[in-house]
Enzyme design. Structure first.
Site, PDB file in Angstrom:
ATOM      1  N   GLU A 151       0.803  -1.220   0.000  1.00 32.02           N
ATOM      2  CA  GLU A 151       0.000   0.000   0.000  1.00 32.02           C
ATOM      3  C   GLU A 151       0.845   1.283   0.000  1.00 32.02           C
ATOM      4  OE1 GLU A 151      -2.755  -0.485   3.247  1.00 32.02           O
ATOM      5  OE2 GLU A 151      -3.656  -2.277   2.362  1.00 32.02           O
TER       6      GLU A 151
ATOM      7  N   GLU B 275      -6.216 -10.459  -1.761  1.00 32.73           N
ATOM      8  CA  GLU B 275      -6.984 -10.309  -0.518  1.00 32.73           C
ATOM      9  C   GLU B 275      -8.484 -10.260  -0.815  1.00 32.73           C
ATOM     10  OE1 GLU B 275      -5.555  -7.095   1.940  1.00 32.73           O
ATOM     11  OE2 GLU B 275      -3.464  -7.435   1.382  1.00 32.73           O
TER      12      GLU B 275
ATOM     13  N   ASP C 110     -12.318 -10.291  -1.073  1.00 29.37           N
ATOM     14  CA  ASP C 110     -13.608 -10.502  -0.434  1.00 29.37           C
ATOM     15  C   ASP C 110     -14.593  -9.560  -1.100  1.00 29.37           C
ATOM     16  OD1 ASP C 110     -12.997  -8.017   0.885  1.00 29.37           O
ATOM     17  OD2 ASP C 110     -12.228  -9.107   2.612  1.00 29.37           O
TER      18      ASP C 110
END
Length: 399
Positions: free
Chosen positions: A213, A318, A320
């Site tokens: 990030e 990641e 979802d």
């Protein structure tokens, strides 16, 4: 965060009909001196390591119930999974390296959860959610602790699963000695190199999120201790130290909202191009994939291709897909379609090596504590029952 096994079993027994002379879901089905049933109810199989009935191919009606847990707050019914192959089996058949799940150490006391996590037909890769981050591995300068990460690595090795190391350099979850010291450029770069080289060298042979990030959503660099002191130089220092420590590691830069293209994705592409032009090792870009039901970008495949065109591989790291609660049948069906869309995009890009969900069950999802009023983001519900999303993933790999 984990519930005691007895509580998990109690909740699940209410969902599974009793069958004469068959052990119920997650019940004991063997072991030394065991005289009870050794066959499991439909959809479950006796797993020898725990002598426990764990999910096989489940074909039930799933009930998403009102609970006090993190993932659901309402109730609805929808068809459960009817898939006949596991997620990792489908991924491998599509030419991918793995399908995987994140996990975290407190969850590993939940034996039914661990049994599902250890099912290699569904998961061929694990990501430690927290135990390899800076605060967990170097809480005091120069003093490294590996116990938490080692617990998950050993579980993966026992199961024949890959590890994705997460992560070397991130603006968050830093010990005070990193954020409160008045660094000069050279000293901080040395600290970054020592940290990344040490943890990558300790867990050699893995895939790693070396930089996590680095950008704001508008494409500007995130203002943190690393960038504020060293500019962009910390990125190259971390990557080079990781390569020196383990020539076989796969080195990634990982970020969220890259899926939507725009300024953030362009900044990532510019960074990768610059690093490669300088001869700095970088092997991949991780697109996190924290998405909202009904909001999967239609050009995701082209975004993935734009990164592989730079000479790196990509992965969904990641994934979802959260929904605004309460859960409804319509939302579950849209979630199924959305998971299929994301997986299809990866399948269609040869340089997309795999997909990781950010934990496989709503029971341990991070979403409700971060996004108010949202949840139910994972392919399994809080009771470890497969949701329609499971079939969406299989269809994404196989259709």
């Amino acid at each position: 965060m984990s519930l005691k096994l007895a509580a998990s079993v109690s909740g699940l027994l209410s969902l599974i009909p009793l069958v004469s002379a068959q052990a119920t879901a997650y019940a004991q089905c063997g072991g030394m001196g065991w005289t009870g049933p050794t066959d499991c109810v439909s959809g479950f199989a006796c797993e020898s390591f725990f002598a426990q009935c764990v999910p096989g191919t489940v074909s039930l009606t799933t009930t998403v119930t009102t609970t006090s847990g993190p993932g659901t707050t309402s109730s609805a019914s929808a068809p459960g999974s009817t898939a006949t192959i596991g997620l990792a089996v489908a991924a491998k058949a599509a030419g991918k390296l793995y399908f995987g799940s994140a996990t975290d150490n407190p969850e590993l006391t939940d034996l039914p959860y661990v049994a599902g996590l250890s099912n290699a037909s569904d998961f061929l890769q694990l990501t430690p959610g927290n135990s390899m981050k800076w605060d967990a591995t170097e809480p005091t300068q120069g003093t490294f602790t590996f116990d938490g990460g080692e617990q998950i690595v050993q579980l993966a090795q026992k199961n024949g699963q890959l590890i994705r190391g997460h992560n070397c350099v991130w603006y968050n979850q830093l010990p005070n000695w990193v954020t409160s010291t008045s660094w000069d450029n050279a000293t901080l770069l040395e600290v970054v190199a020592n940290h990344c080289g040490t943890i990558v060298g300790h867990w050699a042979g893995q895939i790693w999120d070396i930089i996590n990030e680095p950008f704001n959503d508008d494409g500007t660099w995130r203002q943190d201790v690393f960038y504020n002191v060293t500019g962009e130089a910390f990125v190259a220092a971390a990557l080079q130290a990781a390569r020196d420590a383990d020539p076989d590691a796969k080195l990634y830069i990982n970020d969220y909202n890259l899926e939507y293209g725009g300024a953030k994705a362009q900044s990532m592409a510019n960074l990768v191009s610059s690093l490669k032009a300088q001869g700095v090792p970088v092997d991949g870009v991780g697109l996190q994939g924290h998405l909202l039901v009904g909001g999967v970008p239609g050009n995701l495949q082209s975004i993935l291709e734009s990164f592989t065109a730079l000479g790196v591989e990509v992965a969904i790291t990641e994934l979802d897909i959260r929904m605004t609660l309460p859960v409804t049948d319509a939302l579950l069906e849209q979630q199924k379609a959305d998971y299929q869309s994301v997986i299809s995009a990866c399948k269609n890009v040869s340089g997309c090596i795999g997909v990781t969900v950010w934990d496989y069950t709503d029971k341990y999802s991070w979403v409700p504590s971060t996004f108010s009023g949202q949840g139910a983001a994972c392919p399994w519900d809080e009771n470890l029952i497969k949701k329609p999303a499971y079939d969406g993933i299989v269809s994404g790999f196989t259709a």
